[in-house]
Design a protein around this motif. Structure first.
Motif, PDB file in Angstrom:
ATOM      1  N   GLY A 129       0.863  -1.145   0.074  1.00  0.00           N
ATOM      2  CA  GLY A 129       0.113   0.053  -0.044  1.00  0.00           C
ATOM      3  C   GLY A 129       0.805   1.192   0.083  1.00  0.00           C
ATOM      4  N   ARG A 130       0.009   2.337  -0.079  1.00  0.00           N
ATOM      5  CA  ARG A 130       0.662   3.770   0.037  1.00  0.00           C
ATOM      6  C   ARG A 130       0.534   4.287   1.319  1.00  0.00           C
ATOM      7  N   ILE A 131       1.452   4.971   1.852  1.00  0.00           N
ATOM      8  CA  ILE A 131       1.580   5.690   3.058  1.00  0.00           C
ATOM      9  C   ILE A 131       0.490   6.897   2.972  1.00  0.00           C
ATOM     10  N   THR A 132      -0.496   7.054   3.626  1.00  0.00           N
ATOM     11  CA  THR A 132      -1.102   8.384   3.636  1.00  0.00           C
ATOM     12  C   THR A 132      -1.158   9.203   4.750  1.00  0.00           C
ATOM     13  N   ASP A 133      -0.621   8.896   5.871  1.00  0.00           N
ATOM     14  CA  ASP A 133      -0.221   9.524   6.951  1.00  0.00           C
ATOM     15  C   ASP A 133       0.643   9.022   8.037  1.00  0.00           C
ATOM     16  N   ILE A 134       1.367   9.955   8.685  1.00  0.00           N
ATOM     17  CA  ILE A 134       2.310   9.528   9.541  1.00  0.00           C
ATOM     18  C   ILE A 134       2.225  10.306  10.964  1.00  0.00           C
ATOM     19  N   ALA A 135       2.169   9.742  12.024  1.00  0.00           N
ATOM     20  CA  ALA A 135       1.987  10.466  13.383  1.00  0.00           C
ATOM     21  C   ALA A 135       3.318  10.037  14.113  1.00  0.00           C
ATOM     22  N   GLU A 136       3.717  11.035  14.741  1.00  0.00           N
ATOM     23  CA  GLU A 136       5.056  10.541  15.650  1.00  0.00           C
ATOM     24  C   GLU A 136       4.457  10.689  16.934  1.00  0.00           C
TER      25      GLU A 136
ATOM     26  N   GLY B  68       5.772   9.280  20.951  1.00  0.00           N
ATOM     27  CA  GLY B  68       7.063   8.901  21.601  1.00  0.00           C
ATOM     28  C   GLY B  68       8.351   8.761  20.626  1.00  0.00           C
ATOM     29  N   SER B  69       8.859   7.282  20.807  1.00  0.00           N
ATOM     30  CA  SER B  69      10.102   7.285  19.999  1.00  0.00           C
ATOM     31  C   SER B  69       9.874   6.598  18.555  1.00  0.00           C
ATOM     32  N   HIS B  70       8.503   6.560  18.442  1.00  0.00           N
ATOM     33  CA  HIS B  70       8.142   5.848  16.987  1.00  0.00           C
ATOM     34  C   HIS B  70       7.347   6.585  16.011  1.00  0.00           C
ATOM     35  N   SER B  71       7.383   6.393  14.745  1.00  0.00           N
ATOM     36  CA  SER B  71       6.489   6.931  13.723  1.00  0.00           C
ATOM     37  C   SER B  71       5.357   5.743  13.397  1.00  0.00           C
ATOM     38  N   VAL B  72       4.201   6.210  13.456  1.00  0.00           N
ATOM     39  CA  VAL B  72       3.223   5.275  13.033  1.00  0.00           C
ATOM     40  C   VAL B  72       2.634   5.768  11.716  1.00  0.00           C
ATOM     41  N   PHE B  73       2.893   4.553  10.854  1.00  0.00           N
ATOM     42  CA  PHE B  73       2.701   4.882   9.230  1.00  0.00           C
ATOM     43  C   PHE B  73       1.543   4.199   8.908  1.00  0.00           C
ATOM     44  N   TYR B  74       0.505   4.979   8.627  1.00  0.00           N
ATOM     45  CA  TYR B  74      -0.734   4.358   7.932  1.00  0.00           C
ATOM     46  C   TYR B  74      -0.714   4.182   6.366  1.00  0.00           C
TER      47      TYR B  74
END
Length: 163
Positions: free
Chosen positions: A121-128, A130-136
């Motif tokens: 899939g395509r990454i549509t959003d990224i949330a930061e 704590g220590s991690h990035s959450v890739f949607y």
């Protein structure tokens, strides 16, 4: 060195069994992958997953730059490749992708041959967080291969879940 609260959290999370996934990405930023259990479905309309990746990981920047990823849900027979992508062996990233176990999907992302499922899939959003990035990632290509045992991670070791 983690503080006491961080260590307690890590110990608690080790008791949460998780599916083992090899998350891959290919594109302008290069080809990379990592083993992850922090993968979760978000929605089926549109089909969306999330993948959590430590910001200090070199893979984070590559996936961010590529804008695409593939979640490969590992079968029990894929413990060795999971170890390679977890950095538990001496194989370089380049050598990992030279293994004769890769196909490429419609988005040209590496699909792990023989995995239980591959979600490209395509990454549509990224949330930061704590220590991690959450890739949607919204999923554009799904391959499901049934009838195999699953590879799980529980209490800091690999386990098999029988079909």
């Amino acid at each position: 060195m983690p503080n006491e609260q961080q260590q307690l959290f890590r110990n608690a999370m080790s008791q949460l069994a998780g599916a083992v996934n090899v998350v891959t990405s290919a594109g302008e930023g290069g080809t990379c992958g990592l083993t992850a259990t922090a993968v979760c479905s978000v929605s089926d309309s549109p089909a969306t997953v999330l993948v959590c990746i430590n910001r200090e990981s070199a893979v984070n920047a590559v996936i961010r730059n590529n804008g695409h990823l593939c979640v490969n849900v590992c079968s029990a027979e894929q413990q060795e490749v999971s170890c390679h992508f977890a950095g538990m062996t001496e194989l370089s990233m380049e050598e990992r992708f030279k293994l004769d176990t890769w196909d490429y999907g419609v988005l040209k992302q590496p699909l792990l041959r023989g995995s239980l499922a591959s979600l490209e899939g395509r990454i549509t959003d990224i949330a930061e967080v704590g220590s991690h990035s959450v890739f949607y990632a919204e999923i554009d290509n799904i391959v499901v291969r049934e009838g195999q045992d699953a590879l799980m991670y529980f209490n800091r070791s690999f386990k098999t879940l029988s079909a």
